[in-house]
Design a protein around this motif. Structure first.
Motif: not given
Length: 53
Positions: A13-16, A21-27, A39-43
């Protein structure tokens, strides 16, 4: 679904989100949840994918 599968799903989910290019605050996970770090690792990996193109 087991804990390992939940972490894999969070990474995906984070990778997608990173690719989109969603903001990291979208977690969607709270700070106390291990899925947040997954999620952050995938992001980060997703953002790296878009930066290299």
């Amino acid at each position: 679904m087991g804990p390992r599968q939940q972490l894999v799903n969070a990474i995906n989910e984070g990778q997608q989100a990173g690719r989109d290019q969603q903001p990291v605050t979208a977690c969607p996970y709270p700070a106390s949840d291990l899925r947040r770090s997954a999620w952050v690792r995938g992001y980060t990996a997703g953002r790296r994918d878009t930066d290299s193109q």
